[in-house]
Scaffold this active site. Structure first.
Site, short mmCIF file in Angstrom:
data_model
loop_
_atom_site.label_atom_id
_atom_site.label_comp_id
_atom_site.label_asym_id
_atom_site.label_seq_id
_atom_site.Cartn_x
_atom_site.Cartn_y
_atom_site.Cartn_z
N ARG A 50 -7.59 7.12 -11.78
CA ARG A 50 -7.31 6.03 -11.05
C ARG A 50 -6.33 4.93 -11.36
NH1 ARG A 50 -12.16 5.77 -7.63
NH2 ARG A 50 -12.02 3.54 -7.48
N TRP A 53 -7.69 -2.12 -14.67
CA TRP A 53 -6.20 -2.14 -14.09
C TRP A 53 -5.96 -3.51 -13.75
CZ3 TRP A 53 -3.43 -3.67 -9.58
CH2 TRP A 53 -2.19 -3.31 -9.45
N ASN A 59 -15.22 -3.92 -10.62
CA ASN A 59 -13.84 -3.38 -9.92
C ASN A 59 -13.68 -4.29 -8.87
OD1 ASN A 59 -13.66 -1.36 -11.68
ND2 ASN A 59 -14.15 0.20 -10.14
N GLY A 60 -12.49 -4.96 -8.42
CA GLY A 60 -12.42 -5.81 -7.39
C GLY A 60 -11.74 -7.05 -7.72
N GLU A 114 8.86 10.69 1.74
CA GLU A 114 7.78 11.08 0.78
C GLU A 114 8.42 11.67 -0.41
OE1 GLU A 114 4.19 12.04 -0.81
OE2 GLU A 114 4.78 10.40 0.63
N LYS A 118 7.98 10.13 -4.03
CA LYS A 118 7.35 11.19 -5.35
C LYS A 118 8.34 10.89 -6.51
CE LYS A 118 4.00 11.95 -4.14
NZ LYS A 118 3.95 11.04 -3.12
N GLU A 142 8.07 7.34 -8.05
CA GLU A 142 6.61 7.17 -8.66
C GLU A 142 6.31 7.83 -10.17
OE1 GLU A 142 2.95 7.18 -5.30
OE2 GLU A 142 4.16 9.02 -5.45
N HIS A 184 25.42 3.65 8.00
CA HIS A 184 25.07 2.21 8.31
C HIS A 184 24.73 1.64 6.97
CE1 HIS A 184 25.36 2.47 12.70
NE2 HIS A 184 24.67 3.91 12.46
#
Length: 612
Positions: free
Chosen positions: A27, A74, A100-101, A485, A489, A492, A508
């Site tokens: 997570r 986190w 969490n939050g 995508e 990847k 990341e 362009h």
């Protein structure tokens, strides 16, 4: 994003919680901690870094306890360090909390508590919350359970919390709003977690808390009520999840395991829904909405990250096949724009976890404006699945790697099936095209296996680009989202700067970047834009760019000019993103591994983004 594990029962809590925290590492987190309650009192241990770093400071400590709470954080409020890690004590150290939050009004609450003489060790909103609970408990002379309830009536924001009280050794208190929390029910024992992965080793019977609900375990009994103090029944569900599915199974990383699971995950997504032999599609979750969906004038996809790219593929599919106007919105922007939503519009959320905070907020706004809202997500029982009118599960199985792979192809598979089904119902495709598309879809798992068989060759290509600092990914039509995508990847997991563009847009602006050090990845399959893409490749080669091309088997033209080619089987243009995305996943994975990156837990990223 953040992970919660808590336990009360007859087992030793510490090893169970630590193992659970490791199961939640996917997570995303930057510190970890645990609080244990035993005869010596309530003890909190926490450490910046990984769960392994926490374990190192636990050596030699007395950890015997039958009740405890654990957390992976986190960072939101305050930098990652030991002090800001969870759990947090209340000032009197009677209570401890994991959370969490984000508590949005923490600043005003903190100001009030400071005026009452409270002091704070950390920079977190969570320490403010536990002291707020303690303050209510003192001044209203009420139970901890009541103090939690009253405090949550005052806070603004999102939370999943578990509170432990040193004076109540048989009690755990939990609550949620906007952040997931699941309760596992065993034999005289209870487990709390952010999702089911830490629980399934011990029980498959679970209860998913809803927003504004509290769960209290006291004297071996589970009691659920809402914040208005009204009793709620415990709806027990059976988790369809096997322990093997959340283990690496001999692979070096979860990410590569999940890439190689795609023949199965795509087939599982279609199983019982698509039958090419009988020319039949049945999406049970949408059965009651198919007529309305077929007559819709407008569909809006809301999503974030990889799911947004899947939505872009869906836009092409629905407009081409079903002739319905489609817009694809970043969920994080949609809710702040005062969007024009009319009754009769469909708003479709796409989310792997089903817990993405921005996507949930976008859905709530759309619901208020009268739209029909549907969901496409992977996690059964998730918040989005409960918030929507109807939807479709992707059945991709658990995805542990932070960078989404099989969830993306499963989302595209679902979107393709829905678009075909709606087009058939509307009569915007004829029977021959309908049957052809179903046959093409049925063949996808086998074609993905053929691509995966080239893993060694793709690894060799990756080895040559390990030291690149920038990449450009280019595609046209349905493969423009696939290019986006592919770029996502790579950035990341390898931390290489990468951008995706429609191939025609290269002139362009991006063409200014092309030189002998710039790798350019082209999706150059034989479709309606093939000749134009070949021209784009020639333009890059004229400027000494290094070209990696995804081509169909037997291609001749691109092979003459590209530096490297990765072949994929031929397919119908409308299903091609399910194939072109696979070599891009492998290329990104191998570059990242060769650069020594932690591909399953890339820095600063979280799997389930439950805060805005």
């Amino acid at each position: 994003m953040c992970g919660i594990v808590a336990y009360i029962g007859q087992r030793e809590a510490a090893p169970l919680i630590l193992k659970g925290l490791k199961r939640l590492e996917y997570r995303g987190y930057d510190s970890a901690g645990i609080a244990l309650l035993n005869g010596d009192g309530l003890k909190v241990y926490k450490k910046k870094g990984k769960v392994a770093d926490l374990e190192s400071i636990l050596n030699g400590k007395e950890l015997h306890a039958k009740i405890g709470i654990g957390h992976t954080r986190w960072a939101t409020h305050g930098e990652p360090n030991d002090v800001n890690a969870h759990p947090h004590y209340s000032q009197g150290q009677r209570l401890a909390i994991i959370h969490n939050g984000i508590i949005e009004n923490y600043s005003s609450i903190k100001k009030s508590l400071l005026a009452k003489g409270y002091s704070f060790d950390s920079e977190t909103d969570t320490e403010v919350l536990i002291n707020f609970i303690e303050d209510i408990q003192k001044h209203k002379a009420c139970s901890t359970e009541e103090a939690v309830r009253l405090a949550l009536l005052e806070v603004v924001g999102a939370y999943a919390i578990v509170v432990i009280d040193k004076d109540e050794p048989g009690q755990l208190i939990a609550a949620r709003k906007g952040s997931p929390l699941v309760i596992g029910i065993g034999a005289d024992e209870y487990f709390f977690a952010s999702d089911a992965t830490p629980i399934i080793e011990y029980t498959k019977e679970v209860v998913y808390l809803d927003d504004y609900e509290m769960a209290v375990i006291s004297n071996g009994e589970l009691n659920i009520k809402n914040l208005e103090n009204q009793q709620r029944g415990a709806f027990i569900q059976t988790v369809e999840l096997e322990l093997e599915s959340i283990e690496k199974g001999g692979f070096d990383h979860f990410m590569i395991k999940e890439i190689f699971e795609q023949p199965k995950s795509i087939a599982d997504c279609m199983r019982g829904r698509l039958n090419a032999e009988t020319a039949h599609i049945q999406l049970g979750g949408l059965h009651n909405y198919m007529d309305k969906l077929a007559s819709a004038k407008r569909i809006v996809f809301v999503a974030c990250g990889t799911s947004w790219h899947a939505g872009l593929v869906g836009e092409y599919l629905f407009e081409e096949l079903a002739r319905i106007n489609v817009e694809v919105e970043y969920a994080s922007e949609f809710r702040y724009r005062n969007p024009i939503i009319k009754e009769g519009d469909f708003v479709i959320a796409i989310s792997q976890s089903g817990e993405t905070a921005d996507t949930m907020a976008a859905l709530e706004l759309a619901k208020q404006k009268g739209a029909t809202i549907l969901g496409i997500c992977n996690v059964v029982g998730s918040s989005i699945s409960r918030l929507t009118h109807a939807g479709v599960y992707t059945h991709a199985g658990p995805e542990i790697g932070v960078a989404s792979t099989k969830a993306f192809t499963a989302q595209v598979t679902v979107l393709t099936m829905i678009a075909i089904a709606v087009a058939k119902q509307k009569g915007t495709i004829d029977d021959g095209e309908y049957r052809r598309l179903l046959s093409e879809m049925a063949a996808i798992p086998g074609k993905v296996e053929q691509i995966l068989a080239q893993d060694a060759e793709i690894t060799d290509i990756a080895r040559l680009f390990t030291f690149a600092q920038n990449f450009i990914f280019l595609g046209r039509g349905l493969n423009f989202p696939a290019a986006l995508e592919g770029a996502l990847k790579l950035k990341e997991i390898s931390y290489i700067h990468a951008e995706g563009y429609p191939a025609a847009e290269m002139k362009h602006g991006p063409i200014a970047l092309i030189d002998e050090d710039m790798p350019v990845v082209f999706i150059a399959t034989k479709d309606s834009s093939y000749e134009k893409v070949v021209s784009n490749i020639q333009e890059v080669k004229a400027r000494k760019g290094r070209v990696i091309a995804i081509v169909n088997e037997g291609d001749v033209d691109v092979k003459k000019i590209a530096d490297f080619c990765i072949e994929i089987p031929h397919s119908h243009e409308l299903v091609s993103p399910l194939l072109t995305s696979i070599p891009l996943q492998l290329l990104s994975y191998h570059i990242a591994v060769l650069r020594g990156r932690n591909v399953d837990q890339p820095r600063n990223l979280a799997k389930s983004v439950t805060v805005e």
